[in-house]
Motif scaffolding. Structure first.
Motif, PDB file in Angstrom:
ATOM      1  N   THR A 265      -0.928   8.443  45.757  1.00 28.65           N
ATOM      2  CA  THR A 265      -0.566   7.944  44.739  1.00 28.65           C
ATOM      3  C   THR A 265       0.691   7.544  44.491  1.00 28.65           C
ATOM      4  OG1 THR A 265       0.783   9.705  43.716  1.00 28.65           O
ATOM      5  CG2 THR A 265      -1.889   9.839  42.995  1.00 28.65           C
ATOM      6  N   GLU A 266       2.119   7.248  45.528  1.00 27.22           N
ATOM      7  CA  GLU A 266       2.375   6.630  45.572  1.00 27.22           C
ATOM      8  C   GLU A 266       3.061   5.442  45.809  1.00 27.22           C
ATOM      9  OE1 GLU A 266       3.124   9.422  48.690  1.00 27.22           O
ATOM     10  OE2 GLU A 266       2.934   9.885  47.118  1.00 27.22           O
ATOM     11  N   ILE A 267       1.443   5.043  47.077  1.00 29.61           N
ATOM     12  CA  ILE A 267       1.331   3.823  47.189  1.00 29.61           C
ATOM     13  C   ILE A 267       0.504   2.989  46.350  1.00 29.61           C
ATOM     14  CG2 ILE A 267       2.431   4.687  49.487  1.00 29.61           C
ATOM     15  CD1 ILE A 267      -0.641   3.984  50.557  1.00 29.61           C
ATOM     16  N   LEU A 268      -0.375   3.505  45.683  1.00 32.02           N
ATOM     17  CA  LEU A 268      -1.443   2.604  44.851  1.00 32.02           C
ATOM     18  C   LEU A 268      -0.369   1.645  43.929  1.00 32.02           C
ATOM     19  CD1 LEU A 268      -3.413   5.630  42.637  1.00 32.02           C
ATOM     20  CD2 LEU A 268      -4.105   3.950  44.477  1.00 32.02           C
ATOM     21  N   PRO A 269      -1.343   0.960  44.197  1.00 34.22           N
ATOM     22  CA  PRO A 269      -2.290   0.109  43.909  1.00 34.22           C
ATOM     23  C   PRO A 269      -3.130   0.039  45.430  1.00 34.22           C
ATOM     24  CG  PRO A 269      -2.142  -1.511  42.259  1.00 34.22           C
ATOM     25  CD  PRO A 269      -0.523  -0.432  42.946  1.00 34.22           C
ATOM     26  N   SER A 270      -2.000  -0.071  45.796  1.00 36.94           N
ATOM     27  CA  SER A 270      -1.976  -0.784  47.748  1.00 36.94           C
ATOM     28  C   SER A 270      -3.014   0.738  48.357  1.00 36.94           C
ATOM     29  CB  SER A 270      -1.227  -0.302  48.509  1.00 36.94           C
ATOM     30  OG  SER A 270      -0.355  -1.859  48.003  1.00 36.94           O
ATOM     31  N   HIS A 271      -3.578   0.509  49.265  1.00 39.49           N
ATOM     32  CA  HIS A 271      -4.705   1.183  49.637  1.00 39.49           C
ATOM     33  C   HIS A 271      -4.737   0.904  51.619  1.00 39.49           C
ATOM     34  CE1 HIS A 271      -6.568   3.278  46.703  1.00 39.49           C
ATOM     35  NE2 HIS A 271      -6.463   2.002  45.583  1.00 39.49           N
ATOM     36  N   LEU A 272      -3.306   1.439  52.022  1.00 34.31           N
ATOM     37  CA  LEU A 272      -3.021   1.011  53.152  1.00 34.31           C
ATOM     38  C   LEU A 272      -4.150   2.118  54.226  1.00 34.31           C
ATOM     39  CD1 LEU A 272       1.107   0.327  53.323  1.00 34.31           C
ATOM     40  CD2 LEU A 272      -1.360  -0.843  54.119  1.00 34.31           C
ATOM     41  N   GLU A 273      -4.344   2.533  55.370  1.00 27.18           N
ATOM     42  CA  GLU A 273      -4.840   2.922  56.255  1.00 27.18           C
ATOM     43  C   GLU A 273      -5.967   3.840  55.278  1.00 27.18           C
ATOM     44  OE1 GLU A 273      -2.998   6.089  58.077  1.00 27.18           O
ATOM     45  OE2 GLU A 273      -1.286   3.867  59.219  1.00 27.18           O
ATOM     46  N   HIS A 274      -6.534   3.028  54.334  1.00 26.61           N
ATOM     47  CA  HIS A 274      -7.808   3.586  53.491  1.00 26.61           C
ATOM     48  C   HIS A 274      -9.317   4.125  54.968  1.00 26.61           C
ATOM     49  CE1 HIS A 274      -9.194  -0.254  52.845  1.00 26.61           C
ATOM     50  NE2 HIS A 274     -10.550  -0.011  52.542  1.00 26.61           N
ATOM     51  N   GLU A 275      -9.195   3.184  55.068  1.00 29.54           N
ATOM     52  CA  GLU A 275     -10.243   2.926  56.541  1.00 29.54           C
ATOM     53  C   GLU A 275     -10.708   3.950  57.174  1.00 29.54           C
ATOM     54  OE1 GLU A 275      -8.448  -0.958  57.606  1.00 29.54           O
ATOM     55  OE2 GLU A 275      -7.705   0.811  56.442  1.00 29.54           O
ATOM     56  N   ARG A 276      -9.309   5.187  57.317  1.00 27.70           N
ATOM     57  CA  ARG A 276      -9.524   5.414  57.998  1.00 27.70           C
ATOM     58  C   ARG A 276      -9.804   6.850  57.447  1.00 27.70           C
ATOM     59  NH1 ARG A 276      -5.272   9.691  58.543  1.00 27.70           N
ATOM     60  NH2 ARG A 276      -3.680   7.979  57.762  1.00 27.70           N
ATOM     61  N   ARG A 277      -8.450   7.609  56.809  1.00 23.25           N
ATOM     62  CA  ARG A 277      -8.980   8.701  55.563  1.00 23.25           C
ATOM     63  C   ARG A 277     -10.190   8.445  55.096  1.00 23.25           C
ATOM     64  NH1 ARG A 277      -3.810   5.999  53.514  1.00 23.25           N
ATOM     65  NH2 ARG A 277      -2.603   7.032  53.726  1.00 23.25           N
ATOM     66  N   GLY A 278     -11.054   7.030  55.071  1.00 19.15           N
ATOM     67  CA  GLY A 278     -12.509   7.589  54.661  1.00 19.15           C
ATOM     68  C   GLY A 278     -13.846   8.422  55.625  1.00 19.15           C
ATOM     69  N   ILE A 279     -13.522   7.987  56.654  1.00 22.85           N
ATOM     70  CA  ILE A 279     -13.985   8.997  58.496  1.00 22.85           C
ATOM     71  C   ILE A 279     -14.204  10.219  57.574  1.00 22.85           C
ATOM     72  CG2 ILE A 279     -14.884   9.098  59.862  1.00 22.85           C
ATOM     73  CD1 ILE A 279     -15.050   6.352  59.462  1.00 22.85           C
ATOM     74  N   GLU A 280     -13.319  10.771  57.029  1.00 22.41           N
ATOM     75  CA  GLU A 280     -13.641  12.131  56.620  1.00 22.41           C
ATOM     76  C   GLU A 280     -14.880  12.564  56.080  1.00 22.41           C
ATOM     77  OE1 GLU A 280     -11.704  17.031  56.291  1.00 22.41           O
ATOM     78  OE2 GLU A 280     -10.734  15.264  56.829  1.00 22.41           O
ATOM     79  N   PRO A 281     -14.753  12.022  54.900  1.00 22.59           N
ATOM     80  CA  PRO A 281     -15.113  12.075  53.360  1.00 22.59           C
ATOM     81  C   PRO A 281     -17.459  11.566  53.771  1.00 22.59           C
ATOM     82  CG  PRO A 281     -13.153  10.989  53.089  1.00 22.59           C
ATOM     83  CD  PRO A 281     -12.957  11.274  54.462  1.00 22.59           C
ATOM     84  N   LEU A 282     -17.100  10.628  54.177  1.00 22.30           N
ATOM     85  CA  LEU A 282     -18.250   9.687  54.441  1.00 22.30           C
ATOM     86  C   LEU A 282     -18.645  11.435  55.949  1.00 22.30           C
ATOM     87  CD1 LEU A 282     -18.770   6.344  55.925  1.00 22.30           C
ATOM     88  CD2 LEU A 282     -20.229   8.360  56.820  1.00 22.30           C
ATOM     89  N   GLN A 283     -18.228  11.425  56.992  1.00 19.41           N
ATOM     90  CA  GLN A 283     -19.385  12.381  57.409  1.00 19.41           C
ATOM     91  C   GLN A 283     -19.357  13.643  56.980  1.00 19.41           C
ATOM     92  OE1 GLN A 283     -15.807  13.095  60.131  1.00 19.41           O
ATOM     93  NE2 GLN A 283     -16.812  11.424  61.892  1.00 19.41           N
TER      94      GLN A 283
END
Length: 412
Positions: A265-283
């Motif tokens: 939440t402290e970096i919102l509304p930026s989404h640095l590294e959201h690509e990497r973070r998205g892999i686990e929930p996608l799987q």
């Protein structure tokens, strides 16, 4: 023995849409009579037969009685005494509960024609709540018919919410959830599927990873729509526009930004590294719904590398080659096509960006073709062997990609 055309064929003809499947109900007949007439039995749970000449489905009129939880918990009663109206009464929506007799006359006991004219998706009876699949089907029909102005009736939405609160939806098996979702992703307006499920409270039960995206802010200069959930809806509809009926592209778009729900939440509304973070929930989502391997694999590629596609014209040739190899695009160009279509849908699925061009796609296709044209024969002829061949090919392919890039105006 009387035969009626029923369901989608009647509905679509009234909507002046192409009729894909013609299903029939037979009233006053027994299985033995159908077999004697040459029909082939194919039904497992209830009597269904294929016409001996045209292969169309003919089901004996039946009723269903709830015996347990979930969509398997039904007892089927198919006897010559079952009437057409009784058979139609067990169907989900009024627009699917119409029939035509052998003379072409419309049989419409539940007001399906009225609801077609008023553009309403309305349940036939309160027994609607007994089958949780119907909640998914309503959302899927909304994705199909939303462009025609259809909406879900208030009383039907109330029943759908009740199915969620009562836990009936918890008994859906993963295979059926995926089957309906896959169909919805191939409809003209898949965003309606998400909106209806969310309004019913079902999205957070069936797709918590998607539901978590709503309310997550994005940087306004890149995403004027702000809300990540709304962005995903826009991307899905753009994908339907770019690749009609392609649920593989649709699934990639559905899951491409899952990491944004996990942004600190402290970096919102930026989404640095959201690509990497998205892999686990996608799987996790793909495993839970038993999504086909190709869908899961390409969705991961889009999740991981969609930003690289967006900045393709800024990447080094070696990085472009790495991206192509990660997709196995040199051997399977169709994978690159799916990837690029999903990435273009992401780029254009933003408020005020719907009509943007996406030159990155042409560049990456040309880069792939140039790299794929580099073979091993020339290096073998030069006396190279073993790992040296692969190293030389990689350098040559990067040079080929660089030449393609040098021919593209820097203004793009």
């Amino acid at each position: 023995m009387r035969t009626y055309l029923v369901g989608g064929a009647v509905r679509d003809a009234l909507l002046e849409r192409p009729v894909a499947d013609r299903d029939h109900v037979v009233v006053g007949a027994t299985p033995e009579q159908m077999l004697a007439l040459g029909y082939k039995a194919v039904g497992k749970d209830f009597p269904v037969f294929l016409h001996p000449d045209n292969g169309e489905e003919y089901a004996l009129a039946r009723t269903e009685r709830k015996t347990g939880r979930g969509y398997h918990g039904f007892a089927v009663h198919a006897e010559p005494s079952v009437t057409l109206e009784e058979d139609l009464a067990r169907r989900d929506l009024t627009i699917n509960a119409m029939a035509r007799d052998e003379d072409g006359r419309l049989v419409d006991p539940f007001g399906g024609l009225r609801d077609i004219e008023q553009r309403v998706l309305r349940h036939v009876a309160d027994a609607f709540v007994e089958d949780p699949v119907r909640l998914l089907r309503v959302a899927r029909f909304a994705a199909r018919f939303a462009p025609l102005g259809f909406r879900v009736a208030d009383e039907t939405m109330a029943l759908m919410r009740r199915m969620v609160v009562d836990g009936e939806i918890d008994h859906l098996v993963p295979e059926r959830v995926w089957q309906e979702t896959r169909k919805a992703l191939g409809e003209p307006q898949p965003s309606a599927f998400l909106r209806i499920l969310r309004e019913a409270g079902a999205l957070k039960v069936l797709f918590p990873e998607i539901d978590a995206l709503y309310g997550v802010p994005q940087r306004a200069e890149f995403h004027p729509e702000i809300d990540t959930g709304i962005h995903v809806e826009m991307v899905l509809d753009m994908a339907a526009r770019l690749a009609p009926g392609n649920d593989l592209v649709g699934f990639c778009c559905l899951t491409h930004d899952l990491g944004k729900a996990l942004t600190p939440t402290e970096i919102l509304p930026s989404h640095l590294e959201h690509e990497r973070r998205g892999i686990e929930p996608l799987q996790a989502l793909a495993a839970r719904l038993k999504v086909p391997t190709e869908h899961a694999t390409l969705a991961e590629a889009v999740c991981r590398d969609h930003l690289n596609a967006h900045r393709a014209l800024e990447l080094k040739p070696t990085t472009v080659l790495k991206l192509l190899n990660a997709l196995d695009a040199l051997r399977r160009p169709e994978r690159l096509d799916v990837f690029l279509t999903a990435c273009e849908a992401d780029a254009r699925g933003r408020k005020a960006h719907e009509n943007d061009t996406y030159p990155q796609a042409d560049y990456l296709r040309q880069a792939r073709a140039a790299a794929a044209a580099v073979g091993s024969a020339d290096f073998v002829a030069k006396g190279l062997s073993g790992p040296a061949i692969g190293e030389a090919m990689a350098r040559a392919r990067a040079e080929a990609v660089g030449k393609v890039r040098s021919q593209i105006p820097t203004g793009n």
